[in-house]
Design a protein around this motif. Sequence first.
Motif, short mmCIF file in Angstrom:
data_model
loop_
_atom_site.label_atom_id
_atom_site.label_comp_id
_atom_site.label_asym_id
_atom_site.label_seq_id
_atom_site.Cartn_x
_atom_site.Cartn_y
_atom_site.Cartn_z
N UNK B 12 0.96 -1.26 0.09
CA UNK B 12 -0.05 0.02 0.02
C UNK B 12 0.89 1.22 0.00
N UNK B 69 -3.09 5.28 11.18
CA UNK B 69 -1.92 4.95 12.34
C UNK B 69 -1.06 6.10 12.43
N UNK B 89 -17.51 2.07 -8.13
CA UNK B 89 -18.73 2.32 -7.99
C UNK B 89 -19.74 1.10 -7.89
N UNK B 100 -18.07 -10.01 -2.30
CA UNK B 100 -16.57 -9.52 -2.10
C UNK B 100 -15.99 -9.01 -3.61
N UNK B 102 -15.44 -6.17 -4.83
CA UNK B 102 -14.65 -4.97 -4.83
C UNK B 102 -13.18 -5.57 -4.37
N UNK B 103 -12.80 -6.19 -3.40
CA UNK B 103 -11.50 -6.85 -3.28
C UNK B 103 -11.02 -7.35 -4.46
N UNK B 106 -10.07 -4.76 -7.14
CA UNK B 106 -9.27 -4.03 -6.88
C UNK B 106 -7.89 -4.55 -6.60
N UNK B 107 -7.81 -5.86 -6.36
CA UNK B 107 -6.69 -6.75 -6.12
C UNK B 107 -6.01 -6.95 -7.72
N UNK B 122 -5.65 1.17 -1.41
CA UNK B 122 -7.07 1.08 -1.35
C UNK B 122 -7.45 2.09 -0.41
N UNK B 124 -10.47 3.46 1.90
CA UNK B 124 -12.02 3.34 2.42
C UNK B 124 -12.77 4.34 3.09
N UNK B 145 -15.22 2.31 -2.96
CA UNK B 145 -13.72 2.26 -2.72
C UNK B 145 -13.20 3.44 -3.62
#
Lengths: 190, 190
Positions: B12, B69, B89, B100, B102-103, B106-107, B122, B124, B145
């Motif tokens: 990421x 974080x 969208x 799932x 979107x996961x 996006x992967x 990604x 959110x 996302x």
Amino acid sequence: MTFKDLVRNNRSYRRFDEQFVIDRSTLADLIELTRFAASGRNVQPLKYFLSNDPNLNEQIFSTLAWAGYLKEWPGPVKGERPSAYIIVLLDHHIAHNYFCDDGIAMQNILLGAVEKGLGGCIIQSINKARLTKIVQLASNLEIIDVVALGKPVETVVLTDVGPDGDIRYFRDADGVHFVPKRSLDELIVK
Amino acid sequence: MTFKDLVRNNRSYRRFDEQFVIDRSTLADLIELTRFAASGRNVQPLKYFLSNDPNLNEQIFSTLAWAGYLKEWPGPVKGERPSAYIIVLLDHHIAHNYFCDDGIAMQNILLGAVEKGLGGCIIQSINKARLTKIVQLASNLEIIDVVALGKPVETVVLTDVGPDGDIRYFRDADGVHFVPKRSLDELIVK
């Protein structure tokens, strides 16, 4: 193999050479691919139950529904069933939500399987109460998805969605499995 | 590059060379990878809004929260912001759920980007109401996302989660970004 070829070869396979053995180290290699996956807030709440045992596989199989659009087909016959399963679990001791972590992780698993000459299918139509008992899960573990894995013995062909917009997959008389996909133009809004 | 290397290189990323141009055909190539992705019941309800326009990018950027974080870090400075965005969208004219999908999609996008020497993240945590207005979405399209994309200019290092179980990513004095990942033994229940 380019990544595009890997993606194209990663079809949802539902018929396998059941005699083909997938050993635990192969399954562990696939879980290793999920370790490096993105996770919402990096919480990593997903765990995995592995089965490559024929007896346990048969029990797991009995809790799954296959290919909803193929009304005449109750799922793969004996001899064509998966050699292994990965049951994706949410560990509620870690978190109560998992964003899109499961899709990301399962895509890594399936693409990794294709690179190894295997293939599989994500199944979300699961008798979770029965499967929880069969695999004797601790109470903090919730079944989210099942990934069926094996050596594919079916041909899956991508086609374009026709003018009627029907996206249901279908099989021809020779058992070839056709999957209509939307066009790039339809997917890109702007 | 083996698939495992591709997965390992797909971190990421949140700091980029903003001057690097990602053209629309590159973005379209990445969306093409989502066309071949599995979709629950093959419904394919996800659509994509693409931006590689610096002015629009700046407006999109203003709706996103970065790296929860890193409390002292408000997100990438000008010059290190993404060159492009893909907004994922849900088209409610097609379906009201997306499992799932979107996961998975996006992967494919992110792994495809890494193969091209790019990288992304990604997101959110989105001000969806504002972003909907900025990109002037039709009422049937819901933001799910955002994928930020660019030419990464940061070093991301995977480490093991320590005995204290802390999974929060952190940066050292040189700006190297460390991401603790759980061990394989912890992920495999059985």
